[in-house]
Design an enzyme around this catalytic site. Structure first.
Site, PDB file in Angstrom:
ATOM      1  N   ASP A   3       0.781  -1.246   0.000  1.00 43.36           N
ATOM      2  CA  ASP A   3       0.000   0.000   0.000  1.00 43.36           C
ATOM      3  C   ASP A   3       0.813   1.298   0.000  1.00 43.36           C
ATOM      4  OD1 ASP A   3      -1.875  -1.974   0.269  1.00 43.36           O
ATOM      5  OD2 ASP A   3      -2.712  -1.277   2.155  1.00 43.36           O
ATOM      6  N   GLU A  15      -4.650  -0.903  -1.297  1.00 45.96           N
ATOM      7  CA  GLU A  15      -5.951  -0.984  -0.630  1.00 45.96           C
ATOM      8  C   GLU A  15      -6.921  -0.041  -1.328  1.00 45.96           C
ATOM      9  OE1 GLU A  15      -6.005  -0.136   3.609  1.00 45.96           O
ATOM     10  OE2 GLU A  15      -8.191   0.030   3.621  1.00 45.96           O
ATOM     11  N   LYS A  40      -6.655  -4.925  -3.098  1.00 49.78           N
ATOM     12  CA  LYS A  40      -7.299  -5.589  -1.953  1.00 49.78           C
ATOM     13  C   LYS A  40      -8.332  -4.653  -1.315  1.00 49.78           C
ATOM     14  CE  LYS A  40      -3.466  -4.454   1.205  1.00 49.78           C
ATOM     15  NZ  LYS A  40      -4.131  -3.581   2.156  1.00 49.78           N
ATOM     16  N   LYS A  60      -7.573  -4.859   4.819  1.00 50.03           N
ATOM     17  CA  LYS A  60      -6.250  -4.514   5.331  1.00 50.03           C
ATOM     18  C   LYS A  60      -5.225  -5.604   4.968  1.00 50.03           C
ATOM     19  CE  LYS A  60      -8.111  -0.900   7.145  1.00 50.03           C
ATOM     20  NZ  LYS A  60      -8.113   0.323   6.318  1.00 50.03           N
ATOM     21  N   VAL A 120       3.245   0.254   4.212  1.00 49.62           N
ATOM     22  CA  VAL A 120       2.528   0.976   5.275  1.00 49.62           C
ATOM     23  C   VAL A 120       1.093   0.464   5.403  1.00 49.62           C
ATOM     24  CG1 VAL A 120       3.925   3.038   4.939  1.00 49.62           C
ATOM     25  CG2 VAL A 120       1.802   2.808   3.641  1.00 49.62           C
ATOM     26  N   THR A 121       0.513   0.661   6.580  1.00 50.22           N
ATOM     27  CA  THR A 121       1.165   1.072   7.810  1.00 50.22           C
ATOM     28  C   THR A 121       1.502  -0.179   8.624  1.00 50.22           C
ATOM     29  OG1 THR A 121      -0.907   1.351   9.060  1.00 50.22           O
ATOM     30  CG2 THR A 121      -0.049   3.289   7.917  1.00 50.22           C
ATOM     31  N   CYS A 151      -2.017  -2.617   7.815  1.00 49.57           N
ATOM     32  CA  CYS A 151      -1.981  -3.535   6.662  1.00 49.57           C
ATOM     33  C   CYS A 151      -0.759  -4.442   6.655  1.00 49.57           C
ATOM     34  CB  CYS A 151      -2.107  -2.750   5.369  1.00 49.57           C
ATOM     35  SG  CYS A 151      -3.761  -2.035   5.197  1.00 49.57           S
ATOM     36  N   GLN A 176       8.734 -13.536  21.327  1.00 48.91           N
ATOM     37  CA  GLN A 176       8.365 -14.928  21.607  1.00 48.91           C
ATOM     38  C   GLN A 176       8.981 -15.899  20.581  1.00 48.91           C
ATOM     39  OE1 GLN A 176       4.107 -15.289  23.053  1.00 48.91           O
ATOM     40  NE2 GLN A 176       3.987 -13.299  22.029  1.00 48.91           N
TER      41      GLN A 176
END
Ligand code: C5J
Length: 228
Positions: A26, A74, A131, A134, A159-160, A164, A204
């Site tokens: 995007d 987007e 799309k 997002k 971005v962002t 997205c 993680q």
């Protein structure tokens, strides 16, 4: 198979250029320039400008190496039939999706503001995925295109970060793709979201993927000179 190793968090990311795609999310005027969707939501769009130079360098390197390059945009069809009412009506933006703005109708396909900025414009042979949401998978052929090309690893930029980019990385991760997110080639209107958004990806043990600066990727992509 030529494997390249990128120094990354939480540990090195190994990629084979033949099965890796550079995904640029995007980088549209609607998000990056004044007068578009991002600004109608009250954001300072100048905060995204720092993404452009390093991303351009990565794009040039990916093109030189013959990596698969995929751009996303987007936006919605002109009658907005693919825009859920919840998205259309949410909040109090200065202009809503579909309203006429200085760069054409806000977030509508075919309008000037919807297109990718000149510095990162797609070239022949690069895929552009339009799309409505997002994430890059929802309502698109993105997944099928990756499968048909044998792509298993994604270098994700754009971005962002927390919207997205995150949605796409999470969707990709659930589908089994290994994602490397480039920290300086992603951007947010909120510096704290940028920092935490990137930290969440690599935390993680790499719960959603890997994070590295573009210089680490470029070092891996550029053949090292062997001293004689
Ligand atoms: C947003 C995006 N922020 N590309 N879209 O609405 O991140």
């Amino acid at each position: 198979m030529t494997e390249l190793t990128v120094t990354a968090q939480p540990y090195p990311f190994v990629l084979d250029p033949a099965t890796t795609a550079l995904v640029i999310i995007d980088m549209q005027r609607d998000f990056v320039e004044p007068g578009g969707f991002g600004e109608t939501l009250g954001n300072n769009v100048s905060l995204l400008q720092c993404v452009v130079p390093p991303l351009r360098e990565v794009l040039d390197a990916a093109r030189a190496l013959g990596l698969t390059v995929i751009h996303t945009r987007e936006g919605h069809v002109p009658d907005l039939s693919d825009c859920p009412p919840a998205k259309l009506q949410r909040g109090e933006p200065s202009l809503r999706i579909g309203d006429p703005g200085p760069k054409g109708r806000i977030l509508v396909r075919g309008e000037y503001g919807h297109d990718i900025i000149d510095d990162l414009a797609p070239i022949a042979g690069e895929l552009v995925i339009d799309k409505p949401g997002k994430g890059a998978f929802h309502g698109t052929t993105f997944g099928a295109e990756l499968q048909s090309r044998g792509i298993t690893r994604l270098i994700v930029t754009g971005v962002t970060t927390e919207v997205c980019v995150h949605t796409t990385v999470r969707e990709a991760n659930d589908r089994g793709y290994e994602c490397l997110v480039l920290s300086d080639c992603t951007g947010s209107y909120f510096p704290e979201f940028q920092r935490v958004g990137l930290a969440m990806i690599a935390a993680q043990g790499g719960i959603f993927g890997w994070v590295a600066p573009s210089e680490a990727l470029l070092a891996a992509l550029t053949p090292q000179e062997v001293p004689s």
